[in-house]
Scaffold this motif. Structure first.
Motif, short mmCIF file in Angstrom:
data_model
loop_
_atom_site.label_atom_id
_atom_site.label_comp_id
_atom_site.label_asym_id
_atom_site.label_seq_id
_atom_site.Cartn_x
_atom_site.Cartn_y
_atom_site.Cartn_z
N SER A 197 0.80 -1.32 -0.10
CA SER A 197 0.15 0.05 0.00
C SER A 197 0.94 1.33 0.07
CB SER A 197 -0.77 0.06 1.15
OG SER A 197 -1.90 -1.13 1.25
N LEU A 198 0.46 2.50 -0.54
CA LEU A 198 0.93 3.79 -0.48
C LEU A 198 -0.25 4.56 -0.41
CD1 LEU A 198 3.55 3.74 -3.28
CD2 LEU A 198 4.10 3.89 -0.82
N ARG A 199 -0.07 5.96 0.26
CA ARG A 199 -1.10 6.96 0.40
C ARG A 199 -0.32 8.23 -0.29
NH1 ARG A 199 -3.14 10.27 5.31
NH2 ARG A 199 -5.10 10.63 4.75
N LEU A 200 -0.93 8.72 -1.42
CA LEU A 200 -0.49 9.85 -1.94
C LEU A 200 -1.27 11.05 -1.36
CD1 LEU A 200 -0.32 8.82 -5.73
CD2 LEU A 200 1.30 8.54 -4.08
N SER A 201 -0.54 12.04 -1.48
CA SER A 201 -1.11 13.35 -0.79
C SER A 201 -0.83 14.45 -1.84
CB SER A 201 -0.84 13.75 0.62
OG SER A 201 -0.92 12.77 1.57
N CYS A 202 -1.93 15.36 -1.87
CA CYS A 202 -1.81 16.61 -2.78
C CYS A 202 -2.50 17.62 -2.37
CB CYS A 202 -2.29 16.23 -4.06
SG CYS A 202 -2.03 17.83 -5.21
N ALA A 203 -1.60 18.71 -1.85
CA ALA A 203 -2.04 19.93 -1.05
C ALA A 203 -2.09 21.30 -2.08
CB ALA A 203 -1.34 20.39 0.07
N ALA A 204 -3.37 21.96 -2.16
CA ALA A 204 -3.35 22.95 -3.19
C ALA A 204 -3.36 24.26 -1.99
CB ALA A 204 -4.79 23.16 -3.55
N SER A 205 -2.72 25.22 -2.96
CA SER A 205 -2.37 26.50 -2.06
C SER A 205 -2.77 27.68 -3.35
CB SER A 205 -1.06 26.66 -1.49
OG SER A 205 -0.16 26.54 -2.50
N GLY A 206 -2.78 28.83 -2.65
CA GLY A 206 -3.08 30.02 -3.75
C GLY A 206 -4.47 30.50 -3.60
N SER A 207 -5.26 30.98 -4.66
CA SER A 207 -6.30 31.41 -4.91
C SER A 207 -7.21 30.41 -5.37
CB SER A 207 -6.51 32.61 -5.86
OG SER A 207 -5.53 33.67 -5.67
N ILE A 208 -7.71 29.61 -4.46
CA ILE A 208 -8.57 28.43 -4.72
C ILE A 208 -10.13 28.60 -4.63
CG2 ILE A 208 -9.29 26.03 -3.65
CD1 ILE A 208 -6.46 26.20 -2.48
N PHE A 209 -10.71 28.09 -5.68
CA PHE A 209 -12.01 28.26 -6.04
C PHE A 209 -12.83 27.24 -5.37
CE2 PHE A 209 -15.78 29.87 -7.83
CZ PHE A 209 -16.38 28.82 -8.58
N SER A 210 -13.55 27.48 -4.67
CA SER A 210 -14.36 26.36 -3.68
C SER A 210 -15.05 25.35 -4.35
CB SER A 210 -14.99 27.10 -2.71
OG SER A 210 -16.17 27.66 -3.04
N VAL A 211 -15.71 25.54 -5.80
CA VAL A 211 -16.54 24.59 -6.11
C VAL A 211 -15.50 23.91 -7.09
CG1 VAL A 211 -18.45 24.12 -7.40
CG2 VAL A 211 -18.50 25.98 -6.00
N ASN A 212 -14.81 23.04 -6.90
CA ASN A 212 -13.93 22.35 -7.74
C ASN A 212 -13.80 20.81 -7.52
OD1 ASN A 212 -11.86 21.32 -5.42
ND2 ASN A 212 -11.83 23.61 -5.15
N ALA A 213 -13.13 20.24 -8.36
CA ALA A 213 -12.78 18.82 -8.11
C ALA A 213 -11.43 18.68 -8.10
CB ALA A 213 -13.09 17.99 -9.61
N MET A 214 -10.81 17.56 -7.63
CA MET A 214 -9.63 17.18 -7.53
C MET A 214 -9.39 15.82 -7.93
SD MET A 214 -8.43 19.28 -3.90
CE MET A 214 -6.66 19.42 -4.31
N GLY A 215 -8.20 15.50 -8.44
CA GLY A 215 -8.20 14.08 -9.08
C GLY A 215 -6.62 13.88 -9.23
N TRP A 216 -6.37 12.54 -9.42
CA TRP A 216 -5.24 11.96 -9.75
C TRP A 216 -5.14 11.16 -11.13
CZ3 TRP A 216 -1.19 12.50 -6.51
CH2 TRP A 216 -1.49 12.87 -5.38
N TYR A 217 -4.09 11.42 -11.84
CA TYR A 217 -3.99 10.88 -13.16
C TYR A 217 -2.61 10.12 -12.88
CZ TYR A 217 -7.58 13.92 -15.08
OH TYR A 217 -8.80 14.59 -15.34
N ARG A 218 -2.28 9.26 -13.73
CA ARG A 218 -1.16 8.39 -13.89
C ARG A 218 -0.82 8.33 -15.28
NH1 ARG A 218 -2.96 2.58 -11.63
NH2 ARG A 218 -4.03 1.88 -13.42
N GLN A 219 0.62 8.30 -15.68
CA GLN A 219 1.06 8.12 -16.74
C GLN A 219 2.46 7.03 -16.48
OE1 GLN A 219 2.42 11.55 -19.06
NE2 GLN A 219 2.16 10.47 -21.11
N ALA A 220 2.23 5.76 -17.29
CA ALA A 220 3.11 4.96 -17.42
C ALA A 220 3.90 5.11 -18.60
CB ALA A 220 2.53 3.50 -17.34
N PRO A 221 5.21 4.64 -18.42
CA PRO A 221 6.07 4.74 -19.58
C PRO A 221 5.30 4.04 -21.04
CG PRO A 221 7.31 3.76 -17.73
CD PRO A 221 5.80 3.96 -17.53
#
Length: 120
Positions: A16-40
Motif C-alpha cells: 500500500s501507499l498513500r499519496l497526498s496533494c495540497a493545493a495553495s493559492g487562490s482556490i475556487f471552492s467549487v472544484n474537483a481534485m483528482g489523480w492521473y497517472r502516466q506509465a512509460p
C-alpha cells in the motif's frame, strides 16, 4: 494555484501507499481534485477524482483497491492505494479544476508528478 504532491515510492506487489496533494493559492471552492497517472509509453489516464461535494469517480482498473478522499479545510486530496500491482507503476499527477468553468476560465492546474513503482 499550486499543487504539491507527495507520497510516492517503491513498494512490493500487494502493498500500500498513500499519496497526498495540497493545493495553495487562490482556490475556487467549487472544484474537483483528482489523480492521473502516466506509465512509460502510455497516455496519461484518470485514476480517481472527487468533487468538493464528495462525489467520486474511479477508473475501472483501480475500483475496490484505491480510495480517493479530500479534506476541504486543508485543500488536500489523498489517494489510498491498496493491493498494488506492477501495472500500477507510473508517475502520478494531481489536478484541480473548476466545476463552474464559465465563472473561472482557465482554472485547471496540475501538480508535479510523484513516482510510484510496484515491484513484482
Amino acid at each position: 494555484v499550486q499543487l504539491q504532491a507527495s507520497g510516492g515510492g517503491l513498494v512490493q506487489a500487494g502493498g500500500s501507499l498513500r499519496l497526498s496533494c495540497a493545493a495553495s493559492g487562490s482556490i475556487f471552492s467549487v472544484n474537483a481534485m483528482g489523480w492521473y497517472r502516466q506509465a512509460p509509453g502510455k497516455q496519461r489516464e484518470l485514476v480517481a477524482a472527487i468533487t468538493s461535494g464528495g462525489s467520486t469517480n474511479y477508473a475501472d482498473s483501480v475500483k475496490g483497491r484505491f480510495t480517493i478522499s479530500r479534506d476541504n479545510a486543508k485543500n488536500t486530496v489523498y489517494l489510498q492505494m491498496n493491493s498494488l500491482k506492477p501495472e500500477d507503476t507510473a508517475v502520478y499527477y494531481c489536478r484541480t479544476w473548476s466545476l463552474v468553468a464559465t465563472m473561472t476560465p482557465g482554472y485547471d492546474y496540475w501538480g508535479q508528478g510523484t513516482l510510484v513503482t510496484v515491484s513484482s
